[in-house]
Design an enzyme around this catalytic site. Structure first.
Site, mmCIF file in Angstrom:
data_model
loop_
_atom_site.group_PDB
_atom_site.id
_atom_site.type_symbol
_atom_site.label_atom_id
_atom_site.label_comp_id
_atom_site.label_asym_id
_atom_site.label_seq_id
_atom_site.Cartn_x
_atom_site.Cartn_y
_atom_site.Cartn_z
ATOM 1 C CB SER A 1 -2.778 -26.721 -0.733
ATOM 2 O OG SER A 1 -2.819 -28.079 -0.352
ATOM 3 C CG ASP B 1 0.219 -27.474 1.397
ATOM 4 O OD1 ASP B 1 -0.048 -26.267 1.507
ATOM 5 O OD2 ASP B 1 -0.623 -28.327 1.050
#
Length: 417
Positions: free
Chosen positions: A81, A253
């Site tokens: 991320s 993600d």
């Protein structure tokens, strides 16, 4: 590998080590004290491991700045991320340019995407800076900043979709997320040299989740030519951001499954003596909440702190098993061991060591559940300074960076414990 202390994550040497400034009992027998940079050179690889956490990510920049000032140069950058974005900025730039590029990136994305006139923007920034000096007003300021991020997006990062997803055509990319991250691709292309990232000796790894299979996937420049899409996929947190398509597959993600790539690093083959600088943005430890807002914050802390401790626990247990197998093999007569058995046990007799130096962001008492999307410039600088302060404190514990003994194998250190 080295047995860990009873309290998880605490340095295994914690009970026996002397204070930093204590003098050795015998100067004649004392080993020369290595600087952290000198100790780091005794490892075969030094990896910077960066957890996801949105607006908290500038803490990682401060940590890296401290490492850079100390002369420690990681040769492997891994992230999830926002950690993937920071890792790309580091791996995709020359060492002397990295800090400046991180400043450029964070100053950009901490400005609102709404095109305010510069004079209005300057007044807004000055007012926010003045009000934020009071801890009593900080929750309000941070909340307003978070609301502005939701309403207007962040410059060079994401903008709200128009129309919103509930009005978009079914099956279109606009129907699956609230924000468009096209500006992020332009930012990465401008600030990251992907040719350098793919063609240097430094390793680069980011994690994402295959939306179709649910499987965790690592994009590693040892196996894949990294493009901006690989980095963006690692940070495509639903439902805010749409899945990123790469070669016909769609990815979200990595934090959806695991918010740290430490496990991948520990299990990478061939195993090497490794110094892992694990930089986390969520603290697994905390108080029992007393309000619904505290519940929301605590839930995030636990969910996204995810598997860091598990990674070190698993590495420790596996090394204990390796040591036990090695000792057993020594008791078996050589003529009783077949070549096939020797080959099968080879990976389980490895004596490579792992040292995890852990840095965890400690949230301020005025930060709430929206701390990961409160992209204020003052808050960003505060997080950055906190990372630098924690890294400098860690560097003062020179023994944290020493190579573990072969009969011990795994050690962990954390300046806050």
């Amino acid at each position: 590998m080295k047995k860990r202390a009873a309290s998880a994550g605490v340095s295994t040497a914690a009970k026996s080590r002397q204070p930093i400034d204590a003098k050795p009992a015998s100067a004649a027998k004392a080993k020369p004290t290595l600087t952290p940079a000198e100790a780091a050179r005794n490892y075969e690889t030094v990896v910077l491991v960066l957890q996801g956490g949105g607006a908290l990510g500038s803490y990682q920049c401060g940590v890296y700045e401290g490492l850079h000032e100390a002369g420690i140069r990681p040769d492997w950058f891994a992230g999830i991320s926002i950690g993937a974005f920071n890792a790309a900025l580091l791996a995709g730039n020359a060492p002397q340019d990295r800090i400046a590029k991180m400043h450029e990136f964070w100053n950009l994305i901490c400005a609102p995407a709404l095109p305010l006139p510069q004079s209005v923007f300057d007044i807004q920034q000055q007012a926010t800076s003045w009000l934020s000096r009071s801890d009593h007003l900080r929750p309000m300021i941070n909340g307003l900043t978070a609301f502005a991020s939701l309403a207007h997006g962040q410059r060079g990062f994401f903008v709200p979709r128009t129309p919103p997803p509930i009005f978009a055509a079914t099956g279109s990319i606009g129907a699956t997320s609230f924000y468009d991250t096209a500006p992020l691709k332009q930012t990465l292309e401008a600030l990251v040299d992907f040719d350098r990232l793919n063609h240097t000796s430094q390793r680069f790894t980011v994690g994402a989740v295959n939306v179709r299979t649910g499987n965790f996937v690592y994009f590693d420049n040892r196996k894949t030519k990294i493009r901006p899409e690989h980095v963006m996929a690692s940070g495509a947190l639903p439902p805010a951001f749409a899945a990123v398509e790469i070669d016909g597959e769609f990815y979200w993600d990595g934090g959806v499954v695991s918010n740290t790539p430490l496990e991948y690093i520990v299990e990478a083959a061939p195993r090497r003596d490794t110094l892992a600088l694990q930089v986390d943005l969520w603290n697994a430890r905390g108080m029992v909440p007393s309000t619904i807002m505290e519940v929301l914050e605590r839930q995030k802390d636990i969910q996204y702190s995810s598997r860091t401790r598990r990674g070190t626990d698993v590495a420790t247990e596996r090394q204990r098993l390796r040591l036990a197998i090695s000792q057993l093999i020594e008791l078996i007569p050589a003529n009783k061991l077949s070549d096939e058995l020797k080959s099968g046990l080879e990976s389980w007799t490895c004596d490579k060591v792992l040292n995890v130096v852990h840095l965890i962001y400690k949230a301020k008492n005025y930060e709430e559940q929206y701390k990961d999307y409160s992209f204020g410039a003052d808050t960003m600088r505060e997080h950055w300074q906190a990372g630098l302060d924690d890294m400098q404190k860690t560097l003062q514990r020179k023994h944290y960076f020493d190579l573990p003994g072969r009969d011990v194998g795994v050690v962990t250190h954390d300046v806050h414990r």
